[in-house]
Design an enzyme around this catalytic site. Structure first.
Site, short mmCIF file in Angstrom:
data_model
loop_
_atom_site.label_atom_id
_atom_site.label_comp_id
_atom_site.label_asym_id
_atom_site.label_seq_id
_atom_site.Cartn_x
_atom_site.Cartn_y
_atom_site.Cartn_z
N HIS A 169 0.80 -1.23 0.00
CA HIS A 169 0.00 0.00 0.00
C HIS A 169 0.83 1.27 0.00
O HIS A 169 0.29 2.36 -0.18
CB HIS A 169 -1.05 -0.07 1.10
CG HIS A 169 -2.01 -1.19 0.81
ND1 HIS A 169 -2.77 -1.22 -0.34
CD2 HIS A 169 -2.24 -2.37 1.45
CE1 HIS A 169 -3.45 -2.35 -0.38
NE2 HIS A 169 -3.15 -3.07 0.69
N HIS A 181 3.03 -8.16 -3.02
CA HIS A 181 2.08 -8.93 -3.85
C HIS A 181 2.04 -8.32 -5.24
O HIS A 181 1.57 -7.19 -5.42
CB HIS A 181 0.70 -8.86 -3.18
CG HIS A 181 -0.37 -9.65 -3.88
ND1 HIS A 181 -1.65 -9.74 -3.39
CD2 HIS A 181 -0.36 -10.39 -5.01
CE1 HIS A 181 -2.38 -10.49 -4.20
NE2 HIS A 181 -1.61 -10.89 -5.20
N ARG A 222 0.19 -8.28 -8.24
CA ARG A 222 -1.12 -8.72 -8.75
C ARG A 222 -1.11 -8.71 -10.27
O ARG A 222 -0.37 -7.94 -10.89
CB ARG A 222 -2.24 -7.81 -8.24
CG ARG A 222 -2.44 -7.88 -6.74
CD ARG A 222 -3.65 -7.06 -6.33
NE ARG A 222 -4.88 -7.73 -6.66
CZ ARG A 222 -5.68 -8.35 -5.77
NH1 ARG A 222 -5.38 -8.35 -4.49
NH2 ARG A 222 -6.78 -8.96 -6.16
N THR A 272 -7.29 -9.49 -0.86
CA THR A 272 -7.38 -10.95 -1.00
C THR A 272 -8.45 -11.45 -0.04
O THR A 272 -8.23 -11.55 1.16
CB THR A 272 -6.01 -11.58 -0.69
OG1 THR A 272 -5.01 -10.85 -1.40
CG2 THR A 272 -5.97 -13.03 -1.11
N GLU A 331 -0.04 -20.10 5.28
CA GLU A 331 -0.35 -18.84 5.95
C GLU A 331 -1.85 -18.83 6.18
O GLU A 331 -2.64 -18.90 5.23
CB GLU A 331 0.09 -17.64 5.10
CG GLU A 331 -0.27 -16.33 5.79
CD GLU A 331 0.43 -15.11 5.21
OE1 GLU A 331 1.53 -15.26 4.64
OE2 GLU A 331 -0.13 -14.01 5.34
N HIS A 385 -3.46 -10.90 7.51
CA HIS A 385 -4.58 -10.20 6.91
C HIS A 385 -5.41 -9.50 7.98
O HIS A 385 -5.92 -10.15 8.89
CB HIS A 385 -5.50 -11.08 6.06
CG HIS A 385 -6.10 -10.30 4.91
ND1 HIS A 385 -7.15 -9.46 5.07
CD2 HIS A 385 -5.72 -10.21 3.61
CE1 HIS A 385 -7.42 -8.89 3.90
NE2 HIS A 385 -6.58 -9.32 3.01
N GLY A 386 -5.47 -8.19 7.86
CA GLY A 386 -6.32 -7.39 8.74
C GLY A 386 -5.78 -7.24 10.16
O GLY A 386 -6.51 -6.82 11.05
N1 PXP Z 1 -0.84 -12.09 3.92
C1 PXP Z 1 -1.36 -12.24 2.69
C2 PXP Z 1 -1.19 -13.56 2.02
C3 PXP Z 1 -2.02 -11.18 2.04
O1 PXP Z 1 -2.53 -11.35 0.81
C4 PXP Z 1 -2.08 -9.94 2.70
C5 PXP Z 1 -2.75 -8.78 2.02
O2 PXP Z 1 -2.13 -8.48 0.83
C6 PXP Z 1 -1.49 -9.82 3.96
C7 PXP Z 1 -0.90 -10.92 4.57
C8 PXP Z 1 -1.49 -8.52 4.71
O3 PXP Z 1 -2.79 -8.12 5.01
P1 PXP Z 1 -2.99 -6.64 5.53
O4 PXP Z 1 -2.54 -5.71 4.46
O5 PXP Z 1 -4.46 -6.58 5.79
O6 PXP Z 1 -2.17 -6.50 6.78
#
Ligand code: PXP
Length: 256
Positions: free
Chosen positions: A19, A52, A54, A110, A160, A203-204
């Site tokens: 980001h 990532h 994409r 994702t 993961e 994630h999150g």
């Molecule tokens: N792990 C994976 C496999 C992901 O796809 C992501 C999001 O791109 C993350 C971790 C990190 O998630 P966040 O950006 O919500 O912390």
């Protein structure tokens, strides 16, 4: 069920810099530079950098991967979909780790885990050359035992576990459901470790929700991005990462 990890083993932090690229691309300029963020993250205590690439290149671009591979001193965890294009990119760069994720063009992020169980033969063939090239291959999956067993079956080294639902439930104040999801993540981590898989999660994750996840003893690594990049607006990227590190170590019992 027994596991081989000590509950107090230090948890690695992978900082996802996607980001930073989102903000850069919003203006079509060269600033802010994801590589600069990655180097700062290294200094602040990141054990690895996650990016990532994409299919639609909405944030990280090919040139970012070139720059990261050339300059990082910590391992790069390259996230991508299981496509022929991405396989060729991985084989060219040979990153330390590859995390396979599901990808839909219309999604904002994702959204779910990879369905390894329904796609075992293809994924087994897909990861074979990546493994031969020396990459630690990870599957980004839900805690569903079928997905964990299928990941072990095809020869992945790592899973993961997707913490997105847990973090959404907590954010919505659904405490009982979040607790149930946390229990399922714990059970998933235990099952995965018992099958010989290294277990990551992500994630999150935020300051508010990271500690119960970090305390899961089988986990070896968390990957965190969006929250840290947002928090960097208020306190700077280095301090934002240091505070996450502090909370992870506290939950883990590995604080200095
Ligand atoms: N792990 C994976 C496999 C992901 O796809 C992501 C999001 O791109 C993350 C971790 C990190 O998630 P966040 O950006 O919500 O912390």
């Amino acid at each position: 069920m027994t596991t081989t990890l000590r509950p107090t083993a230090k948890l690695r932090l992978g900082v996802n810099i996607d980001h930073v690229a989102t903000v850069r691309n919003a203006r079509g300029s060269a600033w802010p530079d994801p590589l600069r963020a990655a180097l700062l993250a290294e200094t602040a205590g990141a054990d690895g950098i996650t990016a990532h690439l994409r299919e639609d290149r909405r944030h990280i671009r090919d040139a970012d991967i070139d720059a990261l591979m050339a300059a990082l001193t910590v391992p790069l965890n390259f996230e991508c979909a299981a496509t022929a294009e991405m396989q060729a990119i991985v084989l060219r760069h040979r990153p330390h780790a590859v995390c396979l994720v599901p990808e839909k063009r219309e999604e904002r992020t994702t959204e779910g885990g990879l369905d390894v169980a329904s796609d075992q033969n293809r994924l087994k063939d897909f990861i074979a050359p990546l493994r031969e090239a020396g990459a630690r291959v990870s599957m980004f999956i839900s805690h569903d035992p079928r997905q964990i067993e299928a990941s072990a079956g095809i020869g992945a080294a790592v899973v993961e576990l997707h913490t997105g639902l847990y973090s959404d439930l907590l954010a919505d104040g659904e405490i009982a459901l979040a607790d149930r999801e946390l229990d399922a993540l714990r059970a998933g981590a235990e099952l995965a470790a018992s099958l010989g898989l290294e277990v990551h999660a992500g994630h999150g994750l935020t300051y508010e929700n990271v500690e119960p996840i970090a305390a899961i003893p089988e986990l070896a690594e968390l990957n965190i991005g969006h929250f840290l990049v947002g928090e960097a607006i208020f306190r700077g990227l280095g301090p934002a990462i240091e505070e996450m590190r502090r909370r992870m170590d506290l939950a883990r019992g590995t604080a200095a």
